[in-house]
Motif scaffolding. Structure first.
Motif, mmCIF file in Angstrom:
data_model
loop_
_atom_site.group_PDB
_atom_site.id
_atom_site.type_symbol
_atom_site.label_atom_id
_atom_site.label_comp_id
_atom_site.label_asym_id
_atom_site.label_seq_id
_atom_site.Cartn_x
_atom_site.Cartn_y
_atom_site.Cartn_z
ATOM 1 N N GLU A 63 11.101 2.274 7.850
ATOM 2 C CA GLU A 63 11.704 1.424 8.865
ATOM 3 C C GLU A 63 12.109 0.045 8.346
ATOM 4 N N PRO A 64 12.948 -0.015 7.313
ATOM 5 C CA PRO A 64 13.424 -1.340 6.899
ATOM 6 C C PRO A 64 14.310 -1.931 7.985
ATOM 7 N N ARG A 65 14.315 -3.242 8.104
ATOM 8 C CA ARG A 65 15.142 -3.893 9.114
ATOM 9 C C ARG A 65 15.465 -5.318 8.666
ATOM 10 N N MET A 66 16.476 -5.881 9.310
ATOM 11 C CA MET A 66 16.912 -7.230 8.964
ATOM 12 C C MET A 66 17.232 -7.994 10.239
ATOM 13 N N THR A 67 16.925 -9.283 10.243
ATOM 14 C CA THR A 67 17.268 -10.159 11.353
ATOM 15 C C THR A 67 18.136 -11.281 10.808
ATOM 16 N N ILE A 68 19.243 -11.558 11.484
ATOM 17 C CA ILE A 68 20.125 -12.651 11.081
ATOM 18 C C ILE A 68 20.169 -13.651 12.228
ATOM 19 N N THR A 69 19.908 -14.909 11.909
ATOM 20 C CA THR A 69 19.996 -15.964 12.906
ATOM 21 C C THR A 69 21.006 -17.000 12.427
ATOM 22 N N MET A 81 18.180 -0.734 8.927
ATOM 23 C CA MET A 81 18.700 -0.601 7.570
ATOM 24 C C MET A 81 18.400 0.797 7.073
ATOM 25 N N LYS A 82 19.156 1.233 6.085
ATOM 26 C CA LYS A 82 18.950 2.550 5.501
ATOM 27 C C LYS A 82 18.835 2.391 3.995
ATOM 28 N N ILE A 83 17.769 2.938 3.421
ATOM 29 C CA ILE A 83 17.613 2.933 1.976
ATOM 30 C C ILE A 83 18.425 4.091 1.422
ATOM 31 N N GLU A 129 20.282 -5.154 -2.510
ATOM 32 C CA GLU A 129 19.562 -4.500 -3.598
ATOM 33 C C GLU A 129 18.310 -5.310 -3.907
ATOM 34 N N THR A 130 17.156 -4.624 -3.978
ATOM 35 C CA THR A 130 15.909 -5.302 -4.310
ATOM 36 C C THR A 130 15.862 -5.561 -5.812
ATOM 37 N N SER A 131 14.932 -6.413 -6.248
ATOM 38 C CA SER A 131 14.833 -6.733 -7.668
ATOM 39 C C SER A 131 14.432 -5.523 -8.504
ATOM 40 N N ASP A 132 13.856 -4.472 -7.877
ATOM 41 C CA ASP A 132 13.535 -3.266 -8.635
ATOM 42 C C ASP A 132 14.655 -2.214 -8.566
ATOM 43 N N PHE A 184 12.682 -6.744 6.139
ATOM 44 C CA PHE A 184 11.454 -6.029 5.830
ATOM 45 C C PHE A 184 11.874 -4.740 5.145
ATOM 46 N N VAL A 185 11.587 -4.642 3.841
ATOM 47 C CA VAL A 185 11.990 -3.486 3.044
ATOM 48 C C VAL A 185 10.824 -3.082 2.153
ATOM 49 N N GLU A 186 10.490 -1.791 2.154
ATOM 50 C CA GLU A 186 9.454 -1.238 1.284
ATOM 51 C C GLU A 186 8.133 -2.014 1.407
ATOM 52 N N GLY A 187 7.782 -2.407 2.647
ATOM 53 C CA GLY A 187 6.514 -3.073 2.891
ATOM 54 C C GLY A 187 6.482 -4.559 2.558
#
Length: 161
Positions: A46-52, A34-36, A150-153, A63-66
């Protein structure tokens, strides 16, 4: 003696999905880079996403911003019935071969090109809202697309898969 209470199911599920994410998702489960928005890739943490995908739909872990986020992806679908015609060869009572056209009905599931996910962080309660655009909706997430999150912040994160 200190008593420990069992973890709530949502926290346990988030931890399990986070473990899958760290392990690379397991066999056949893609981990999406992912790219911020507005940051070079090296500074994004290093944000990343897994889709199952399973019989009940799709789940995402990010996993975004820790922080780890997990949730279900909602995608509209409908059943479509369509005719299929085939040529059938048969023999009459004299043994002579003939052909005839036979029609039968099949059913397929038609998926929407867009999906929506609201992932939550088990530790903080923050949310990650994602809009998914699938390249080939009939094949689900396996044929690629874009996740615009988009994160809640207010941090915008984009993943191509």
């Amino acid at each position: 003696m200190r008593r420990t209470s069992p973890r709530p199911p949502a926290v346990a599920a988030t931890l399990l999905l986070a473990a899958l994410l760290l392990a690379g998702g397991g066999p056949g489960v893609p981990t999406l880079p992912m790219k911020i928005e507005g940051r070079p890739a090296g500074e994004a943490g290093e944000p990343r996403m897994t889709i199952t995908e399973d019989g009940g739909g799709a789940r995402a872990t990010a996993f975004v911003e820790g922080q780890y986020y997990a949730g279900r992806i909602l995608q509209e679908s409908r059943e479509e019935h369509y005719p299929v015609q085939e040529v059938e060869t048969y023999k009459d009572k004299n043994g002579k071969e003939h052909q005839r056209i036979v029609q039968r009905w099949e059913t397929r599931t038609v998926y929407a090109a867009e999906a929506y996910g609201l992932l939550t962080s088990g530790s903080s309660g923050d949310t990650l809202r994602c809009d998914f655009r699938l390249a080939e909706p009939a094949w689900g997430f396996s044929q690629g697309g874009i996740a615009d999150c988009e994160t809640s912040d207010g941090t915008r994160v984009v993943a191509s898969f």
